[in-house]
Design a protein around this motif. Sequence first.
Motif, PDB file in Angstrom:
ATOM      1  N   SER A  80       0.820  -1.216   0.000  1.00 58.91           N
ATOM      2  CA  SER A  80       0.000   0.000   0.000  1.00 58.91           C
ATOM      3  C   SER A  80       0.851   1.262   0.000  1.00 58.91           C
ATOM      4  CB  SER A  80      -0.972   0.035   1.194  1.00 58.91           C
ATOM      5  OG  SER A  80      -0.279   0.304   2.404  1.00 58.91           O
ATOM      6  N   ASN A  81       2.170   1.082  -0.325  1.00 53.63           N
ATOM      7  CA  ASN A  81       3.069   2.219  -0.473  1.00 53.63           C
ATOM      8  C   ASN A  81       3.235   3.039   0.802  1.00 53.63           C
ATOM      9  OD1 ASN A  81       3.637   1.712  -3.237  1.00 53.63           O
ATOM     10  ND2 ASN A  81       1.645   2.599  -3.765  1.00 53.63           N
ATOM     11  N   ASP A  82       2.994   2.444   1.947  1.00 56.05           N
ATOM     12  CA  ASP A  82       3.226   3.118   3.216  1.00 56.05           C
ATOM     13  C   ASP A  82       4.675   2.949   3.619  1.00 56.05           C
ATOM     14  OD1 ASP A  82       0.663   4.110   3.793  1.00 56.05           O
ATOM     15  OD2 ASP A  82      -0.004   2.126   4.425  1.00 56.05           O
ATOM     16  N   HIS A  83       5.277   4.026   4.074  1.00 49.06           N
ATOM     17  CA  HIS A  83       6.650   3.943   4.564  1.00 49.06           C
ATOM     18  C   HIS A  83       6.649   3.374   5.976  1.00 49.06           C
ATOM     19  CE1 HIS A  83      10.804   4.955   5.439  1.00 49.06           C
ATOM     20  NE2 HIS A  83      10.370   5.484   6.569  1.00 49.06           N
ATOM     21  N   ILE A  84       7.366   2.303   6.186  1.00 47.53           N
ATOM     22  CA  ILE A  84       7.512   1.716   7.514  1.00 47.53           C
ATOM     23  C   ILE A  84       8.871   2.124   8.051  1.00 47.53           C
ATOM     24  CG2 ILE A  84       7.664  -0.429   8.841  1.00 47.53           C
ATOM     25  CD1 ILE A  84       5.930  -1.727   6.698  1.00 47.53           C
ATOM     26  N   PRO A  85       8.925   2.810   9.184  1.00 50.57           N
ATOM     27  CA  PRO A  85      10.228   3.188   9.721  1.00 50.57           C
ATOM     28  C   PRO A  85      11.052   1.950  10.053  1.00 50.57           C
ATOM     29  CG  PRO A  85       8.477   3.612  11.311  1.00 50.57           C
ATOM     30  CD  PRO A  85       7.808   3.264  10.019  1.00 50.57           C
ATOM     31  N   VAL A  86      12.357   2.046   9.812  1.00 53.39           N
ATOM     32  CA  VAL A  86      13.254   0.905   9.969  1.00 53.39           C
ATOM     33  C   VAL A  86      14.446   1.288  10.839  1.00 53.39           C
ATOM     34  CG1 VAL A  86      14.766  -0.737   8.786  1.00 53.39           C
ATOM     35  CG2 VAL A  86      12.606  -0.034   7.722  1.00 53.39           C
TER      36      VAL A  86
END
Length: 246
Positions: A80-86
């Motif tokens: 869904s093109n959401d940025h997940i912090p890593v």
Amino acid sequence: MSDTIHQLGTSPRVLLVIDQPMLAQYVTLALNHSISLTQVAQNTEETMAALTSWRPHLAIVDMDLAYGAILERLGYTAPSNDHIPVIALTRRGDLQTKLAAFDHGVDDILTVPFSPEELVARVLVIMRRTYYEKVTLTPVLKLGDLEIDILNCLVRVHGKDLHLTAIEQNLLYLLAANAGRLLTRNEIMDQLWGTDYIAESNVVDRHIRNLRIKLQNGWRAPRYIATIPGQGYRFVATAETDPPAT
């Protein structure tokens, strides 16, 4: 970013892309101070499946396992093109490694070995910065009759404060995080001092001995730290109603 990923709710989800059980347990126990739910992925397939079905709010990635493609998928092109912090974990602290990680979308980097309180602090900062919400913090972990407060660097037994050094506290935390599991001397040394650290052969035994004295842990009938002859050590859970060992 979708509403689902924006809402932390009462149980933020953290995906651990780590294939080493000892490190995964260490991180999991640390996150019990602030994160309710964790899930471990040991390869690319498990990572991508978790992104689709579990929808984590944050990923903690061992760069030795997941470099390049996995970091890019987590950082830039998650479902869904959401940025997940890593947060990336690395055993190499050189500038080139860190720059390469940031190029792959990593938000923060933590060099192994690290203290649990440092990990918790990094997670809290990233969660608040990304989702604009405060993360619930459990101040104390209870393991048998031990109470470990990593944020305030306190350890208590039956309510009595113990005065532990930073190494002793991290050693106790590492053992407790892997309760019931044999940890070899080399595993302990690598986790607490790093794989490149060169020390005298009895450094682990010496710190174990000092920790046992402060815990009043009798080696003949261990209530906290059991010795496995010729192999290493194991954390032994204790009952809260038992008196301290002498």
